[in-house]
Design a protein around this motif. Structure first.
Motif, PDB file in Angstrom:
ATOM      1  N   GLU A  94       0.829  -1.208   0.000  1.00 49.55           N
ATOM      2  CA  GLU A  94       0.000   0.000   0.000  1.00 49.55           C
ATOM      3  C   GLU A  94       0.862   1.256   0.000  1.00 49.55           C
ATOM      4  OE1 GLU A  94      -3.345   2.330   2.730  1.00 49.55           O
ATOM      5  OE2 GLU A  94      -2.630   0.339   3.339  1.00 49.55           O
ATOM      6  N   ALA A  95       1.935   1.254   0.799  1.00 41.77           N
ATOM      7  CA  ALA A  95       2.816   2.417   0.863  1.00 41.77           C
ATOM      8  C   ALA A  95       3.480   2.674  -0.486  1.00 41.77           C
ATOM      9  CB  ALA A  95       3.868   2.229   1.950  1.00 41.77           C
ATOM     10  N   LEU A  96       3.936   1.628  -1.145  1.00 43.12           N
ATOM     11  CA  LEU A  96       4.552   1.784  -2.459  1.00 43.12           C
ATOM     12  C   LEU A  96       3.554   2.338  -3.473  1.00 43.12           C
ATOM     13  CD1 LEU A  96       6.635  -1.510  -2.613  1.00 43.12           C
ATOM     14  CD2 LEU A  96       7.559   0.820  -2.672  1.00 43.12           C
ATOM     15  N   GLU A  97       2.326   1.876  -3.389  1.00 41.25           N
ATOM     16  CA  GLU A  97       1.303   2.379  -4.310  1.00 41.25           C
ATOM     17  C   GLU A  97       1.031   3.863  -4.067  1.00 41.25           C
ATOM     18  OE1 GLU A  97      -3.326   1.428  -5.666  1.00 41.25           O
ATOM     19  OE2 GLU A  97      -2.373   0.239  -4.078  1.00 41.25           O
ATOM     20  N   ARG A  98       1.012   4.258  -2.804  1.00 37.64           N
ATOM     21  CA  ARG A  98       0.693   5.651  -2.478  1.00 37.64           C
ATOM     22  C   ARG A  98       1.782   6.619  -2.935  1.00 37.64           C
ATOM     23  NH1 ARG A  98      -2.336   6.145   3.315  1.00 37.64           N
ATOM     24  NH2 ARG A  98      -2.951   8.117   2.344  1.00 37.64           N
ATOM     25  N   VAL A  99       3.025   6.156  -3.009  1.00 37.70           N
ATOM     26  CA  VAL A  99       4.108   7.023  -3.493  1.00 37.70           C
ATOM     27  C   VAL A  99       4.440   6.759  -4.964  1.00 37.70           C
ATOM     28  CG1 VAL A  99       5.108   7.259  -1.192  1.00 37.70           C
ATOM     29  CG2 VAL A  99       5.967   5.474  -2.739  1.00 37.70           C
ATOM     30  N   GLU A 100       3.592   5.944  -5.625  1.00 39.39           N
ATOM     31  CA  GLU A 100       3.717   5.670  -7.058  1.00 39.39           C
ATOM     32  C   GLU A 100       5.043   4.983  -7.409  1.00 39.39           C
ATOM     33  OE1 GLU A 100       2.958   9.282  -9.193  1.00 39.39           O
ATOM     34  OE2 GLU A 100       1.042   9.630  -8.194  1.00 39.39           O
ATOM     35  N   LEU A 101       5.418   3.999  -6.589  1.00 40.16           N
ATOM     36  CA  LEU A 101       6.651   3.248  -6.844  1.00 40.16           C
ATOM     37  C   LEU A 101       6.411   1.748  -6.932  1.00 40.16           C
ATOM     38  CD1 LEU A 101       9.317   5.025  -4.564  1.00 40.16           C
ATOM     39  CD2 LEU A 101       9.108   5.151  -7.056  1.00 40.16           C
ATOM     40  N   THR A 102       5.171   1.335  -7.130  1.00 39.24           N
ATOM     41  CA  THR A 102       4.884  -0.098  -7.198  1.00 39.24           C
ATOM     42  C   THR A 102       5.721  -0.780  -8.274  1.00 39.24           C
ATOM     43  OG1 THR A 102       2.614   0.252  -6.408  1.00 39.24           O
ATOM     44  CG2 THR A 102       3.077  -1.807  -7.584  1.00 39.24           C
ATOM     45  N   GLY A 103       5.861  -0.146  -9.412  1.00 38.25           N
ATOM     46  CA  GLY A 103       6.616  -0.726 -10.509  1.00 38.25           C
ATOM     47  C   GLY A 103       8.113  -0.771 -10.287  1.00 38.25           C
ATOM     48  N   TYR A 104       8.584  -0.122  -9.213  1.00 38.62           N
ATOM     49  CA  TYR A 104      10.017  -0.080  -8.903  1.00 38.62           C
ATOM     50  C   TYR A 104      10.356  -0.921  -7.676  1.00 38.62           C
ATOM     51  CZ  TYR A 104      10.018   3.955 -12.039  1.00 38.62           C
ATOM     52  OH  TYR A 104       9.881   4.786 -13.128  1.00 38.62           O
ATOM     53  N   ALA A 105       9.410  -1.707  -7.170  1.00 38.12           N
ATOM     54  CA  ALA A 105       9.578  -2.400  -5.890  1.00 38.12           C
ATOM     55  C   ALA A 105      10.800  -3.302  -5.859  1.00 38.12           C
ATOM     56  CB  ALA A 105       8.323  -3.204  -5.562  1.00 38.12           C
ATOM     57  N   ASP A 106      11.123  -3.951  -6.971  1.00 37.28           N
ATOM     58  CA  ASP A 106      12.237  -4.896  -6.986  1.00 37.28           C
ATOM     59  C   ASP A 106      13.533  -4.275  -7.491  1.00 37.28           C
ATOM     60  OD1 ASP A 106      10.714  -7.107  -6.046  1.00 37.28           O
ATOM     61  OD2 ASP A 106       9.819  -7.292  -8.045  1.00 37.28           O
ATOM     62  N   ARG A 107      13.501  -2.991  -7.758  1.00 33.40           N
ATOM     63  CA  ARG A 107      14.700  -2.326  -8.261  1.00 33.40           C
ATOM     64  C   ARG A 107      15.656  -2.019  -7.108  1.00 33.40           C
ATOM     65  NH1 ARG A 107      14.167   2.101 -12.939  1.00 33.40           N
ATOM     66  NH2 ARG A 107      13.039   0.279 -13.726  1.00 33.40           N
ATOM     67  N   GLN A 108      16.943  -2.125  -7.353  1.00 32.15           N
ATOM     68  CA  GLN A 108      17.940  -1.775  -6.334  1.00 32.15           C
ATOM     69  C   GLN A 108      17.818  -0.282  -6.016  1.00 32.15           C
ATOM     70  OE1 GLN A 108      21.074   0.021  -6.580  1.00 32.15           O
ATOM     71  NE2 GLN A 108      21.710  -0.553  -4.504  1.00 32.15           N
ATOM     72  N   ILE A 109      17.856   0.062  -4.739  1.00 29.65           N
ATOM     73  CA  ILE A 109      17.538   1.421  -4.304  1.00 29.65           C
ATOM     74  C   ILE A 109      18.456   2.463  -4.944  1.00 29.65           C
ATOM     75  CG2 ILE A 109      18.967   1.190  -2.223  1.00 29.65           C
ATOM     76  CD1 ILE A 109      15.661   3.162  -2.518  1.00 29.65           C
ATOM     77  N   GLY A 110      19.708   2.123  -5.191  1.00 26.94           N
ATOM     78  CA  GLY A 110      20.638   3.078  -5.774  1.00 26.94           C
ATOM     79  C   GLY A 110      20.352   3.388  -7.228  1.00 26.94           C
ATOM     80  N   GLN A 111      19.476   2.618  -7.866  1.00 25.24           N
ATOM     81  CA  GLN A 111      19.156   2.847  -9.272  1.00 25.24           C
ATOM     82  C   GLN A 111      18.047   3.878  -9.454  1.00 25.24           C
ATOM     83  OE1 GLN A 111      18.241  -1.017 -10.884  1.00 25.24           O
ATOM     84  NE2 GLN A 111      20.356  -1.734 -10.768  1.00 25.24           N
ATOM     85  N   LEU A 112      17.451   4.327  -8.357  1.00 23.85           N
ATOM     86  CA  LEU A 112      16.379   5.311  -8.447  1.00 23.85           C
ATOM     87  C   LEU A 112      16.943   6.719  -8.578  1.00 23.85           C
ATOM     88  CD1 LEU A 112      13.791   4.138  -5.757  1.00 23.85           C
ATOM     89  CD2 LEU A 112      14.060   3.388  -8.114  1.00 23.85           C
ATOM     90  N   SER A 113      16.122   7.615  -9.116  1.00 25.76           N
ATOM     91  CA  SER A 113      16.479   9.025  -9.147  1.00 25.76           C
ATOM     92  C   SER A 113      16.375   9.607  -7.738  1.00 25.76           C
ATOM     93  CB  SER A 113      15.538   9.788 -10.082  1.00 25.76           C
ATOM     94  OG  SER A 113      14.222   9.837  -9.527  1.00 25.76           O
ATOM     95  N   GLY A 114      16.871  10.831  -7.565  1.00 21.87           N
ATOM     96  CA  GLY A 114      16.813  11.457  -6.248  1.00 21.87           C
ATOM     97  C   GLY A 114      15.394  11.588  -5.729  1.00 21.87           C
ATOM     98  N   GLY A 115      14.474  12.002  -6.602  1.00 27.20           N
ATOM     99  CA  GLY A 115      13.084  12.141  -6.185  1.00 27.20           C
ATOM    100  C   GLY A 115      12.452  10.806  -5.854  1.00 27.20           C
ATOM    101  N   GLN A 116      12.769   9.778  -6.623  1.00 24.91           N
ATOM    102  CA  GLN A 116      12.235   8.447  -6.344  1.00 24.91           C
ATOM    103  C   GLN A 116      12.772   7.889  -5.031  1.00 24.91           C
ATOM    104  OE1 GLN A 116      13.524   6.638  -9.987  1.00 24.91           O
ATOM    105  NE2 GLN A 116      11.544   6.875 -11.000  1.00 24.91           N
ATOM    106  N   ARG A 117      14.046   8.136  -4.763  1.00 27.83           N
ATOM    107  CA  ARG A 117      14.611   7.683  -3.487  1.00 27.83           C
ATOM    108  C   ARG A 117      13.881   8.334  -2.318  1.00 27.83           C
ATOM    109  NH1 ARG A 117      21.169   8.217  -4.571  1.00 27.83           N
ATOM    110  NH2 ARG A 117      21.294   6.705  -6.288  1.00 27.83           N
ATOM    111  N   LYS A 118      13.642   9.636  -2.446  1.00 29.63           N
ATOM    112  CA  LYS A 118      12.939  10.330  -1.369  1.00 29.63           C
ATOM    113  C   LYS A 118      11.549   9.741  -1.171  1.00 29.63           C
ATOM    114  CE  LYS A 118      14.396  13.527   0.398  1.00 29.63           C
ATOM    115  NZ  LYS A 118      15.168  13.768   1.633  1.00 29.63           N
ATOM    116  N   ARG A 119      10.869   9.445  -2.261  1.00 30.44           N
ATOM    117  CA  ARG A 119       9.540   8.844  -2.149  1.00 30.44           C
ATOM    118  C   ARG A 119       9.604   7.471  -1.486  1.00 30.44           C
ATOM    119  NH1 ARG A 119       6.882   8.482  -7.688  1.00 30.44           N
ATOM    120  NH2 ARG A 119       8.679   9.452  -8.684  1.00 30.44           N
ATOM    121  N   ALA A 120      10.682   6.721  -1.765  1.00 26.98           N
ATOM    122  CA  ALA A 120      10.838   5.406  -1.146  1.00 26.98           C
ATOM    123  C   ALA A 120      10.957   5.526   0.370  1.00 26.98           C
ATOM    124  CB  ALA A 120      12.063   4.697  -1.722  1.00 26.98           C
ATOM    125  N   PHE A 121      11.687   6.523   0.839  1.00 29.85           N
ATOM    126  CA  PHE A 121      11.855   6.672   2.281  1.00 29.85           C
ATOM    127  C   PHE A 121      10.607   7.271   2.933  1.00 29.85           C
ATOM    128  CE2 PHE A 121      16.293   6.158   1.006  1.00 29.85           C
ATOM    129  CZ  PHE A 121      16.671   5.185   1.912  1.00 29.85           C
TER     130      PHE A 121
END
Length: 264
Positions: free
Chosen positions: A131-158
């Protein structure tokens, strides 16, 4: 560990009373007194070095004040944190971005306090993370290594990690620093949703133009509380000048902002 029951309606979520914090000869917080109500987004505004991060760490119980008291929903910060009632998204995460940790793994960290010593994820934990991943619009990135995200995506993950924790009081230190416009809009909308759900959000930000859309009220801090009240009044040039140590004429764009918001 199950969360503590919510406090009575109308009682403050955060109470800071005459708090003093010193680092050697430097006074970071000087008699800070602040109450934050339940179910509101409060913006914390101040220049670099004004004490914002110290205030957050003191509220979290990570810094012990030299004077004064802090209560979260009437409890000691350490108790509130252990009960899962208090969450924190720091400005900079101390992370090895090359470590093989997925986005889902990062968000699952928010559930650790509820999993006991084994940290074995149960169906409820997986559901909260999804649910948290869906709310920050990162469901499609769930299995991606965290360092591969952009700065904004990393912030959304945290931010998602804080949401998965299901904390009733959430502190975010500069969540918009270095993020793209999409991430800023996503985080802003999400924080508003959390407040509508009854959560209490205290967020520090330098983005004054976004503040009216984000916050119900604002606090101006310069080692002590200079102002606490309506966002429109906090953004008055004379109040910002006190907080940033500037002349009102040195704050470009603020009068225009106030005109657009109808608060001039």
């Amino acid at each position: 560990m199950s969360a503590a029951p919510p406090p009575p309606a109308g009682s403050p979520a955060i109470q800071v009373a005459d708090v003093v914090v010193r680092y050697g000869d430097v006074t970071a917080l000087d008699g800070v007194t602040l109450e934050v109500a339940q179910g509101r987004v409060t913006g914390l505004i101040g220049m670099n070095g004004s004490g914002k991060s110290t205030l957050f760490k003191t509220i979290m119980g990570m810094v012990r004040p030299d004077g004064g008291t802090v209560r979260i929903e009437g409890a000691d910060p350490g108790v509130a944190r252990s009960a899962g009632a208090l969450g924190y998204v720091p400005q900079n995460e101390d992370v090895d971005w090359a470590f093989p940790l997925s986005v889902r793994d990062v968000v699952m960290m928010g559930r650790y306090g509820r999993q006991g010593l084994t940290r074995r994820a149960r169906p409820a934990d997986h559901a909260a993370v999804a649910e948290a991943l869906e709310r920050v619009e990162l469901t499609g990135y769930a299995d991606r290594q965290i360092g591969q995200l952009s700065g904004g995506q990393r912030k959304r993950a945290f931010v998602a990690r804080g949401i998965a924790q299901d904390a009733r009081v959430l502190l975010l230190d500069e969540p918009f620093a270095g993020v793209d416009k999409r991430s800023e809009a996503t985080i802003t909308g999400l924080l508003r949703e959390l407040a509508d759900d009854g959560r209490t959000v205290l967020v520090s930000t330098h983005d004054l133009h976004a503040l009216p859309r984000l916050a119900d009220e604002a606090v101006l801090l310069l080692h002590r509380i200079l102002f606490h009240g309506e966002v429109s009044q906090a953004l008055r040039p004379e109040n910002l000048a006190r907080a940033f140590g500037l002349d009102g004429a040195d704050l470009p764009g603020v009068p225009d902002l106030l005109d657009r918001e109808g608060t001039a």
